[in-house]
Design an enzyme around this catalytic site. Structure first.
Site, PDB file in Angstrom:
ATOM      1  N   ARG A  77       1.009  -1.180   0.174  1.00 49.45           N
ATOM      2  CA  ARG A  77       0.014  -0.046   0.001  1.00 49.45           C
ATOM      3  C   ARG A  77       0.907   1.567   0.133  1.00 49.45           C
ATOM      4  O   ARG A  77       2.191   1.369   0.341  1.00 49.45           O
ATOM      5  CB  ARG A  77      -0.886  -0.172   1.355  1.00 49.45           C
ATOM      6  CG  ARG A  77      -0.310   0.270   2.619  1.00 49.45           C
ATOM      7  CD  ARG A  77      -1.015   0.884   3.554  1.00 49.45           C
ATOM      8  NE  ARG A  77      -0.649   0.744   5.006  1.00 49.45           N
ATOM      9  CZ  ARG A  77       0.350   1.456   5.262  1.00 49.45           C
ATOM     10  NH1 ARG A  77       0.829   2.513   4.593  1.00 49.45           N
ATOM     11  NH2 ARG A  77       1.260   1.351   6.622  1.00 49.45           N
ATOM     12  N   VAL A  81       4.390   4.256   7.839  1.00 50.27           N
ATOM     13  CA  VAL A  81       3.982   3.106   8.834  1.00 50.27           C
ATOM     14  C   VAL A  81       2.889   3.712   9.705  1.00 50.27           C
ATOM     15  O   VAL A  81       2.486   4.849  10.042  1.00 50.27           O
ATOM     16  CB  VAL A  81       5.284   3.070   9.813  1.00 50.27           C
ATOM     17  CG1 VAL A  81       5.655   4.405  10.522  1.00 50.27           C
ATOM     18  CG2 VAL A  81       4.951   2.000  10.965  1.00 50.27           C
ATOM     19  N   THR A  82       2.097   2.570  10.133  1.00 54.89           N
ATOM     20  CA  THR A  82       1.000   2.793  11.012  1.00 54.89           C
ATOM     21  C   THR A  82       0.572   1.431  11.829  1.00 54.89           C
ATOM     22  O   THR A  82       1.431   0.581  11.638  1.00 54.89           O
ATOM     23  CB  THR A  82      -0.283   3.174  10.063  1.00 54.89           C
ATOM     24  OG1 THR A  82      -1.235   3.698  11.137  1.00 54.89           O
ATOM     25  CG2 THR A  82      -0.916   1.914   9.450  1.00 54.89           C
ATOM     26  N   HIS A  84      -2.289  -1.071  13.525  1.00 54.83           N
ATOM     27  CA  HIS A  84      -3.636  -1.708  13.564  1.00 54.83           C
ATOM     28  C   HIS A  84      -3.699  -2.468  14.993  1.00 54.83           C
ATOM     29  O   HIS A  84      -2.863  -3.228  15.502  1.00 54.83           O
ATOM     30  CB  HIS A  84      -3.974  -2.486  12.438  1.00 54.83           C
ATOM     31  CG  HIS A  84      -3.872  -1.790  11.297  1.00 54.83           C
ATOM     32  ND1 HIS A  84      -4.361  -0.540  10.901  1.00 54.83           N
ATOM     33  CD2 HIS A  84      -3.326  -2.194   9.946  1.00 54.83           C
ATOM     34  CE1 HIS A  84      -4.130  -0.101   9.678  1.00 54.83           C
ATOM     35  NE2 HIS A  84      -3.523  -1.152   9.057  1.00 54.83           N
ATOM     36  N   GLY A 157      -6.695   0.020   2.666  1.00 58.23           N
ATOM     37  CA  GLY A 157      -8.009   0.919   2.847  1.00 58.23           C
ATOM     38  C   GLY A 157      -7.899   1.861   4.032  1.00 58.23           C
ATOM     39  O   GLY A 157      -6.797   2.544   4.134  1.00 58.23           O
ATOM     40  N   ALA A 159      -8.447   2.819   8.392  1.00 60.05           N
ATOM     41  CA  ALA A 159      -8.298   2.407   9.890  1.00 60.05           C
ATOM     42  C   ALA A 159      -8.651   3.531  10.573  1.00 60.05           C
ATOM     43  O   ALA A 159      -8.347   4.645  10.825  1.00 60.05           O
ATOM     44  CB  ALA A 159      -6.884   1.967  10.176  1.00 60.05           C
ATOM     45  N   CYS A 175       2.113   7.507  10.105  1.00 62.30           N
ATOM     46  CA  CYS A 175       1.948   8.050   8.901  1.00 62.30           C
ATOM     47  C   CYS A 175       3.150   9.131   8.598  1.00 62.30           C
ATOM     48  O   CYS A 175       3.019   9.586   7.680  1.00 62.30           O
ATOM     49  CB  CYS A 175       0.799   8.662   8.732  1.00 62.30           C
ATOM     50  SG  CYS A 175      -0.480   7.671   9.100  1.00 62.30           S
TER      51      CYS A 175
END
Length: 232
Positions: A77, A81-82, A84, A157, A159, A175
């Site tokens: 994607r 970085v993120t 979840h 997608g 979050a 991000c």
């Protein structure tokens, strides 16, 4: 109005859902999946590194992040970085943009607008932030968006933090935005019974409306059979 099939996967490890959405994307391209689809899931703790991840976004090396009890994946994607994890509503739209508009900027903005609409219906002031992708409220970031498109079919997608433990974000530069303050639906609206279900309904309704679709519940088992994967 054509349907937007919605499958609630519950809580699942990231790797299982990554394999599922990739397979469903291929099925959508091949015409084996006839309608647009939205996968909803709550993940076990995981950090995902998009194509735009910078070294400066990782104060802790990826192998050390695992020592905190989270998985780490490098994926296709866009974005940085993120995190979840539990309490976060993750949505993976698998849409054929040829039936909508072959425009990635339009797609990103439409997902943003849908999340903003959903949050406003929950009584939370929400807005985009110029120069960034995602949704903010009162200066804090509520939702992140990162996508990939293959032959105009989308995967990955958004979050949305609902009741997420926000301390996980302290381990990274979310991000890639220095000094960003992460927030959640619970923090902005207050904890209450049924908050997860209320938020999920609002998001599904807004997404379906923005893409001119009618939401229809889809059995995850049927999708797994189409994708040729086994449920965990």
């Amino acid at each position: 109005m054509r349907p937007l099939d919605v499958a609630d996967l519950g809580r699942r490890p990231y790797a299982d859902v990554l394999a599922l959405q990739r397979a469903l994307c291929r099925a959508r391209i091949a015409g084996e999946l006839r309608e647009d689809l939205l996968l909803l899931v709550e993940h076990e703790p995981v950090f995902t590194l998009g194509r735009g991840t910078r070294t400066s976004s990782l104060p802790i090396a990826p192998e050390l992040l695992r020592n905190h009890g989270a998985a780490v994946y490098e994926i296709e994607r866009g974005g940085d970085v993120t995190f979840h994890g539990p309490g976060q509503l993750v949505g993976y739209p698998i849409l054929d943009l040829r039936a909508h508009r072959e425009d990635l900027h339009w797609y990103l903005r439409t997902v943003e607008e849908a999340l903003i609409e959903a949050l406003v219906t929950l009584g939370i002031p929400a807005e985009p932030k110029p120069g960034y992708t995602g949704v903010w409220s009162r200066g804090g970031k509520l939702a992140s968006i990162g996508i990939h498109v293959k032959q105009w079919v989308t995967l990955h997608g958004f979050a949305l933090n609902v009741t997420t433990d926000l301390s996980w974000f302290d381990l990274i530069v979310p991000c890639g935005i220095p000094a960003v303050r992460m927030t959640s639906v619970a923090r902005e609206r207050g904890e209450e019974p049924g908050l997860w279900a209320t938020t999920q309904r609002a998001v599904v309704t807004a997404l379906a409306r923005r893409f001119s679709r009618s939401p229809a519940e889809r059995d995850p088992g049927t999708l797994e059979a189409i994708a040729g994967v086994t449920a965990p």
